[in-house]
Design a protein around this motif. Structure first.
Motif, PDB file in Angstrom:
ATOM      1  N   LEU A  49       0.803  -1.233   0.000  1.00  0.00           N
ATOM      2  CA  LEU A  49       0.000   0.000   0.000  1.00  0.00           C
ATOM      3  C   LEU A  49       0.830   1.274   0.000  1.00  0.00           C
ATOM      4  O   LEU A  49       0.372   2.305  -0.484  1.00  0.00           O
ATOM      5  CB  LEU A  49      -0.934   0.021   1.216  1.00  0.00           C
ATOM      6  CG  LEU A  49      -2.016  -1.044   1.238  1.00  0.00           C
ATOM      7  CD1 LEU A  49      -2.761  -0.976   2.569  1.00  0.00           C
ATOM      8  CD2 LEU A  49      -2.962  -0.876   0.083  1.00  0.00           C
ATOM      9  N   GLY A  50       2.003   1.240   0.563  1.00  0.00           N
ATOM     10  CA  GLY A  50       2.774   2.471   0.697  1.00  0.00           C
ATOM     11  C   GLY A  50       2.492   3.138   2.027  1.00  0.00           C
ATOM     12  O   GLY A  50       1.789   2.603   2.880  1.00  0.00           O
ATOM     13  N   ASP A  51       3.031   4.333   2.197  1.00  0.00           N
ATOM     14  CA  ASP A  51       2.978   5.009   3.499  1.00  0.00           C
ATOM     15  C   ASP A  51       1.626   5.626   3.843  1.00  0.00           C
ATOM     16  O   ASP A  51       1.159   5.517   4.958  1.00  0.00           O
ATOM     17  CB  ASP A  51       4.061   6.090   3.565  1.00  0.00           C
ATOM     18  CG  ASP A  51       5.454   5.488   3.568  1.00  0.00           C
ATOM     19  OD1 ASP A  51       5.613   4.352   4.046  1.00  0.00           O
ATOM     20  OD2 ASP A  51       6.377   6.170   3.086  1.00  0.00           O
ATOM     21  N   PHE A  52       1.000   6.310   2.915  1.00  0.00           N
ATOM     22  CA  PHE A  52      -0.251   7.007   3.190  1.00  0.00           C
ATOM     23  C   PHE A  52      -1.308   6.641   2.144  1.00  0.00           C
ATOM     24  O   PHE A  52      -1.664   7.472   1.298  1.00  0.00           O
ATOM     25  CB  PHE A  52      -0.020   8.523   3.217  1.00  0.00           C
ATOM     26  CG  PHE A  52       0.987   8.943   4.242  1.00  0.00           C
ATOM     27  CD1 PHE A  52       0.658   8.986   5.584  1.00  0.00           C
ATOM     28  CD2 PHE A  52       2.288   9.277   3.869  1.00  0.00           C
ATOM     29  CE1 PHE A  52       1.591   9.365   6.538  1.00  0.00           C
ATOM     30  CE2 PHE A  52       3.236   9.655   4.808  1.00  0.00           C
ATOM     31  CZ  PHE A  52       2.882   9.695   6.149  1.00  0.00           C
ATOM     32  N   VAL A  55      -8.298   5.382  -0.020  1.00  0.00           N
ATOM     33  CA  VAL A  55      -9.261   4.308  -0.240  1.00  0.00           C
ATOM     34  C   VAL A  55      -9.066   3.723  -1.637  1.00  0.00           C
ATOM     35  O   VAL A  55      -9.090   2.502  -1.826  1.00  0.00           O
ATOM     36  CB  VAL A  55     -10.709   4.824  -0.056  1.00  0.00           C
ATOM     37  CG1 VAL A  55     -11.721   3.785  -0.477  1.00  0.00           C
ATOM     38  CG2 VAL A  55     -10.939   5.242   1.388  1.00  0.00           C
ATOM     39  N   ALA A  56      -8.838   4.580  -2.616  1.00  0.00           N
ATOM     40  CA  ALA A  56      -8.621   4.121  -3.990  1.00  0.00           C
ATOM     41  C   ALA A  56      -7.363   3.257  -4.080  1.00  0.00           C
ATOM     42  O   ALA A  56      -7.343   2.272  -4.827  1.00  0.00           O
ATOM     43  CB  ALA A  56      -8.529   5.309  -4.940  1.00  0.00           C
ATOM     44  N   ASP A  57      -6.322   3.594  -3.316  1.00  0.00           N
ATOM     45  CA  ASP A  57      -5.097   2.785  -3.313  1.00  0.00           C
ATOM     46  C   ASP A  57      -5.369   1.387  -2.764  1.00  0.00           C
ATOM     47  O   ASP A  57      -4.893   0.395  -3.317  1.00  0.00           O
ATOM     48  CB  ASP A  57      -4.006   3.449  -2.465  1.00  0.00           C
ATOM     49  CG  ASP A  57      -3.496   4.749  -3.047  1.00  0.00           C
ATOM     50  OD1 ASP A  57      -3.597   4.932  -4.287  1.00  0.00           O
ATOM     51  OD2 ASP A  57      -3.013   5.588  -2.265  1.00  0.00           O
TER      52      ASP A  57
END
Length: 96
Positions: A49-52, A55-57
């Protein structure tokens, strides 16, 4: 009639919400997951997902993982309900 209009005008208005379309980036999520799996054989869902994440991510990564699993590129494992979801790179031999 004027009295009715004044009463209606004084009534609290229901709060209206707008639904804003959020474009998904499944292709970008797939590229990111493949790049991470090129460096290591296993990662957690959160790592993809990454850091921040938005919802779309989250939705983009989920769809990408489901498609990659369907294609035999990854195996998804969860040892307990509500536990961490592990993403495991499948070797070419296992995918065939």
């Amino acid at each position: 009639m004027r009295a009715v209009e004044e009463v209606v005008a004084g009534m609290p208005r229901p709060e209206m919400h707008r639904v804003v379309a959020r474009p998904l980036d499944v292709e970008g999520a797939t590229r990111r997951i493949r790049a991470l799996l090129a460096e290591r054989a296993r990662l957690e869902f959160r790592d993809a997902l990454g850091d921040f994440p938005t919802v779309a991510d989250v939705i983009s990564v989920l769809i990408a993982l489901l498609e990659m699993s369907r294609l035999g590129e990854v195996r998804l494992a969860q040892s307990q309900p509500f536990g961490t979801v592990d993403i495991v790179r499948e070797s070419v031999d296992q995918a065939a």
